[in-house]
Design a protein around this motif. Sequence first.
Motif, PDB file in Angstrom:
ATOM      1  N   PRO A 109       5.195 -11.359  12.606  1.00 15.44           N
ATOM      2  CA  PRO A 109       6.780 -12.069  11.715  1.00 15.44           C
ATOM      3  C   PRO A 109       5.635 -12.345  10.404  1.00 15.44           C
ATOM      4  O   PRO A 109       6.300 -11.768   9.489  1.00 15.44           O
ATOM      5  N   GLU A 110       4.200 -12.977  10.324  1.00 14.05           N
ATOM      6  CA  GLU A 110       4.311 -13.523   8.847  1.00 14.05           C
ATOM      7  C   GLU A 110       3.760 -12.857   7.848  1.00 14.05           C
ATOM      8  O   GLU A 110       3.492 -12.894   6.858  1.00 14.05           O
ATOM      9  N   ALA A 111       3.596 -11.631   8.649  1.00 10.90           N
ATOM     10  CA  ALA A 111       3.530 -10.235   7.953  1.00 10.90           C
ATOM     11  C   ALA A 111       4.320  -9.840   7.305  1.00 10.90           C
ATOM     12  O   ALA A 111       3.401  -8.334   6.340  1.00 10.90           O
ATOM     13  N   ARG A 112       5.293  -9.397   7.085  1.00 11.91           N
ATOM     14  CA  ARG A 112       6.183  -8.772   6.820  1.00 11.91           C
ATOM     15  C   ARG A 112       6.425  -9.048   5.510  1.00 11.91           C
ATOM     16  O   ARG A 112       6.358 -10.076   4.741  1.00 11.91           O
ATOM     17  N   GLY A 113       6.541  -7.803   4.762  1.00 14.36           N
ATOM     18  CA  GLY A 113       6.870  -8.608   2.909  1.00 14.36           C
ATOM     19  C   GLY A 113       5.885  -8.985   2.100  1.00 14.36           C
ATOM     20  O   GLY A 113       5.672  -9.196   1.510  1.00 14.36           O
ATOM     21  N   GLN A 114       4.557  -8.621   2.629  1.00 11.78           N
ATOM     22  CA  GLN A 114       2.978  -9.141   2.343  1.00 11.78           C
ATOM     23  C   GLN A 114       2.433  -7.933   2.020  1.00 11.78           C
ATOM     24  O   GLN A 114       2.855  -6.478   2.378  1.00 11.78           O
ATOM     25  N   VAL A 115       1.290  -7.504   1.590  1.00  9.91           N
ATOM     26  CA  VAL A 115       0.323  -6.479   1.283  1.00  9.91           C
ATOM     27  C   VAL A 115      -0.381  -6.127   2.537  1.00  9.91           C
ATOM     28  O   VAL A 115      -1.696  -7.208   2.860  1.00  9.91           O
ATOM     29  N   TRP A 116      -0.277  -4.915   2.733  1.00  7.16           N
ATOM     30  CA  TRP A 116      -0.851  -4.410   3.811  1.00  7.16           C
ATOM     31  C   TRP A 116      -2.037  -3.149   3.102  1.00  7.16           C
ATOM     32  O   TRP A 116      -2.143  -2.383   2.351  1.00  7.16           O
ATOM     33  N   ASN A 117      -3.121  -3.457   3.496  1.00 15.33           N
ATOM     34  CA  ASN A 117      -4.603  -3.040   2.863  1.00 15.33           C
ATOM     35  C   ASN A 117      -5.056  -1.436   4.129  1.00 15.33           C
ATOM     36  O   ASN A 117      -6.201  -2.173   5.072  1.00 15.33           O
ATOM     37  N   PRO A 118      -4.932  -0.565   3.993  1.00 16.03           N
ATOM     38  CA  PRO A 118      -5.111   0.039   5.153  1.00 16.03           C
ATOM     39  C   PRO A 118      -7.392   0.357   4.337  1.00 16.03           C
ATOM     40  O   PRO A 118      -7.498   0.321   3.341  1.00 16.03           O
ATOM     41  N   VAL A 119      -7.822   0.379   5.577  1.00 18.48           N
ATOM     42  CA  VAL A 119      -9.657   0.325   5.364  1.00 18.48           C
ATOM     43  C   VAL A 119      -9.560   1.933   6.534  1.00 18.48           C
ATOM     44  O   VAL A 119      -9.614   2.307   7.086  1.00 18.48           O
ATOM     45  N   ARG A 120     -11.402   2.080   6.048  1.00 18.68           N
ATOM     46  CA  ARG A 120     -11.200   2.965   7.395  1.00 18.68           C
ATOM     47  C   ARG A 120     -12.469   2.722   8.328  1.00 18.68           C
ATOM     48  O   ARG A 120     -12.455   4.014   9.599  1.00 18.68           O
TER      49      ARG A 120
END
Length: 321
Positions: A33-44
Amino acid sequence: MSSEPEATTPARRTYSYLGPAGTFTEAALAQVPEARGQVWNPVRNVAEALADVVEGRSDAAMIAIENSVDGGVSTAQDALATMPGLRIVGEYLVPVRFVLVGRPGTTLSDVSLIAAHPVAYAQCLQWLGRELPAHAHLPAASNVASALDMLDGMSNADAAIAPPGILEHHELELLAEDIGDNKDAVTRFVLVSRTVAPPNPTGADKTSLIVELPEEYPGALMEMLEQFATRGINLSLLASRPVGDALGRYRFVIDADGHVLDERMADALLGLRRFSPKMIFLGSYPRADRVINRYPERYSDDVFVEARDWLRGLISGEPTA
């Protein structure tokens, strides 16, 4: 003339996850829940995700830790064992479902070469053998990469095995869905942050540890396990990983039912610390399935507290009943 102070916008939190968009890891992060609307950083890879946390580029990272079909994810377990300053703060379960996708306009009859990560491919062999018996397999670095390389013309594959979430991000032809052989397959993910105090117990908690045997001798593993058994603690995961400095040297990845603030768990951790100074506490956090931990009444918190009070009375010379 006075002026009102300007309102400041709270800084957005950053979460690293195994990308690109559409992966099972992204599906796990979507449950936070707390990750919604935040910055999601895709990594390898997992190491990059955890390094982001350790070095302050991300507030937390979502990583796969265990699969119900293939067992523990060794890269994640080894990274947690060797990268200090990390703490598991939550776990999330994602059903493993696979789809077969192709370029727009592709039909199932067009498919002869299928790109797929080896693990995903192995979990779809029955369906592939039944529906596409003459196909060939082209190994890919990841489930999503298998589809994107095909879409971009980077591979000669006619189709790719991928997670269903990829269809939300890319224009692909859905050739077949739910092609996995095990309909109950699930992957367990954990959210990892820098070291923080554990949340309060919920009664449905899990404690994760990595314990190294201090030396090799008959019964050493049993002695380690007795720290849990004699306190009524069930283990939901016990996996061995080589330490890497010599043959025959292992560390053990452990998930134990309970919370570090439970009296029985705290007592077990003290025993483990005496047994092996090379013990890593990875965290206590709510179980994803929310199943309440059960244990015999003789291992309740009240019994441990009463026993300590009894001993304190003996030492102080209090009269006994």
